[in-house]
Design a protein around this motif. Structure first.
Motif, PDB file in Angstrom:
ATOM      1  N   ALA A  30      18.331  -1.076  66.491  1.00 35.80           N
ATOM      2  CA  ALA A  30      17.990   0.333  66.709  1.00 35.80           C
ATOM      3  C   ALA A  30      18.171   1.089  65.409  1.00 35.80           C
ATOM      4  N   VAL A  31      17.422   2.177  65.287  1.00 34.03           N
ATOM      5  CA  VAL A  31      17.597   3.065  64.139  1.00 34.03           C
ATOM      6  C   VAL A  31      18.065   4.415  64.667  1.00 34.03           C
ATOM      7  N   GLN A  32      19.083   4.946  64.027  1.00 32.34           N
ATOM      8  CA  GLN A  32      19.641   6.230  64.461  1.00 32.34           C
ATOM      9  C   GLN A  32      19.557   7.236  63.325  1.00 32.34           C
ATOM     10  N   ILE A  33      19.095   8.418  63.641  1.00 29.25           N
ATOM     11  CA  ILE A  33      19.034   9.493  62.649  1.00 29.25           C
ATOM     12  C   ILE A  33      20.394  10.181  62.589  1.00 29.25           C
ATOM     13  N   LEU A  34      20.976  10.223  61.409  1.00 29.65           N
ATOM     14  CA  LEU A  34      22.202  11.006  61.237  1.00 29.65           C
ATOM     15  C   LEU A  34      21.856  12.447  60.879  1.00 29.65           C
ATOM     16  N   GLY A  35      20.905  12.592  59.982  1.00 29.90           N
ATOM     17  CA  GLY A  35      20.453  13.924  59.583  1.00 29.90           C
ATOM     18  C   GLY A  35      18.937  13.996  59.598  1.00 29.90           C
ATOM     19  N   SER A  36      18.401  14.921  60.377  1.00 25.13           N
ATOM     20  CA  SER A  36      16.940  15.028  60.518  1.00 25.13           C
ATOM     21  C   SER A  36      16.377  16.196  59.732  1.00 25.13           C
ATOM     22  N   GLY A  37      17.221  16.843  58.917  1.00 22.12           N
ATOM     23  CA  GLY A  37      16.782  18.021  58.182  1.00 22.12           C
ATOM     24  C   GLY A  37      16.550  17.731  56.709  1.00 22.12           C
ATOM     25  N   GLY A  38      16.150  18.766  55.992  1.00 18.55           N
ATOM     26  CA  GLY A  38      15.900  18.670  54.556  1.00 18.55           C
ATOM     27  C   GLY A  38      17.023  19.341  53.786  1.00 18.55           C
ATOM     28  N   PRO A  39      16.688  19.914  52.620  1.00 17.56           N
ATOM     29  CA  PRO A  39      17.733  20.456  51.752  1.00 17.56           C
ATOM     30  C   PRO A  39      18.252  21.840  52.153  1.00 17.56           C
ATOM     31  N   ARG A  40      17.527  22.564  52.997  1.00 20.99           N
ATOM     32  CA  ARG A  40      17.954  23.927  53.324  1.00 20.99           C
ATOM     33  C   ARG A  40      19.048  23.930  54.385  1.00 20.99           C
ATOM     34  N   ILE A  41      19.899  24.943  54.335  1.00 23.14           N
ATOM     35  CA  ILE A  41      20.960  25.088  55.343  1.00 23.14           C
ATOM     36  C   ILE A  41      20.321  25.292  56.716  1.00 23.14           C
ATOM     37  N   ASN A  42      20.821  24.527  57.686  1.00 22.87           N
ATOM     38  CA  ASN A  42      20.196  24.505  58.999  1.00 22.87           C
ATOM     39  C   ASN A  42      21.297  24.272  60.029  1.00 22.87           C
ATOM     40  N   ARG A  43      21.401  25.135  61.012  1.00 23.18           N
ATOM     41  CA  ARG A  43      22.513  25.001  61.971  1.00 23.18           C
ATOM     42  C   ARG A  43      22.339  23.783  62.869  1.00 23.18           C
TER      43      ARG A  43
END
Ligand SMILES: [Zn+2]
Ligand SMILES: [Zn+2]
Length: 313
Positions: A30-43
């Motif tokens: 399985a593949v799990q996403i730890l972080g799905s965001g980019g460089p900008r601050i995101n709650r």
């Protein structure tokens, strides 16, 4: 079967990307996403990080952007289970949590393979980058000198592999019986960057990381992946010297004949038109990524993906 289908339905209809604990399966890949965001601050989204799970063990970490450290813990991943940390490039949203992960982990004393790209005029090579961080005399984190074999300082001891980004062909990064990894350079403006192709048991996962999608070698590299993780970094109808537009993401995934496309590194823009642009070109099963989301890969997963693809036609 029902369990896999439920996971996909949740992923498909997920509107709010809020991280919620999803444990990855106890058997298989399985593949799990730890972080799905980019460089900008995101709650709602940490920066880039992915885990490859094999039979319930966190065997490989791809990137370690801001927030990946926390998500690594939330995912119940273990440093001592890792066979490889694969760094795609040295933008902070892909590597800034690396010192946190390596700091004082008493559970791991065995050397840990880590890979990253060679450098150029704009960015130091990966070994130099690590020296800046961890060197016993000149490093920013001399408390972690043990990572590079220093006699003082703690840290998980690293076996560093550097991938030459001027090489046209793919390079072997890791070759174990149930986990084999290759890397190839990809265009990300003037930043040396690597995509990774992972063969875990009989399943294939490709991590595109940040790229423009302009180099057809990547399509060959990613061909036939069970899961292709691509980055949806910019809005529909926009362009960037660093990132592929959503329609380009769709074309690349289609041309690579990926069996499932997972979108991640999601910027803060209107997601609907961007995903619609991807779907204009990519006809297969598509998952919009969220932090801690788990996607099973391999035979069981593939059979579900095929049936869901049929049902949508
Ligand atoms: Zn990025
Ligand atoms: Zn980047």
């Amino acid at each position: 079967m029902i369990r896999f289908a439920t996971i996909f339905m949740l992923a498909w209809f997920s509107v709010a990307p809020r991280a919620s604990a999803q444990s990855c399966p106890g058997t298989g890949v399985a593949v799990q996403i730890l972080g799905s965001g980019g460089p900008r601050i995101n709650r709602d989204r940490a920066s880039a990080g992915y885990l490859v799970w094999i039979d319930g063990r966190s065997r490989m970490l791809v990137d370690a952007g801001g927030g990946a450290f926390l998500r690594f813990g939330e995912a119940n991943a273990r440093m001592e289970d890792l066979s490889l940390i694969a760094i795609s490039h040295l933008h902070p949203d892909h590597v800034s949590d690396l010192p946190a992960l390596l700091w004082g982990d008493a559970a791991r004393t065995a050397p840990l393979a880590i890979s990253g790209p060679s450098g150029n005029d704009a960015v130091p090579g990966f070994p130099t980058f690590l020296t800046h961080l961890f060197d016993q005399k000149s490093g920013a984190f001399q408390v972690l000198a043990g990572t590079l074999g220093g006699s003082s300082g703690r840290g998980v001891p690293l076996e560093v592999a550097v991938v030459d980004v001027t090489k046209k062909d793919a390079s072997t990064v890791l070759s174990q019986q149930d986990l084999a990894v290759t890397a190839i350079s990809i265009p990300h403006s003037n930043i040396p960057a690597l995509a990774y192709r992972v063969r875990a048991q009989n399943a294939t996962i490709v991590f595109s990381t940040d790229q423009t999608g302009a180099d057809p070698r990547f399509v060959d590299f990613a061909r036939g992946a069970d899961v292709l993780v691509m980055h949806l970094a910019i809005a529909a109808g926009t362009t960037s010297p660093l990132h592929a537009a959503p329609d380009v993401v769709g074309r690349v995934a289609r041309d690579a004949q990926a069996r499932r496309l997972v979108l991640s590194h999601i910027g803060q823009f209107d997601l609907g038109p961007a995903v619609a642009d991807v779907k204009k070109y990519y006809p297969g099963p598509l998952t919009v990524g969220a932090d801690l989301q788990c996607t099973p890969v391999g035979p069981a997963y593939t059979s579900v993906a095929r049936s869901s693809r049929r049902s949508r036609r």
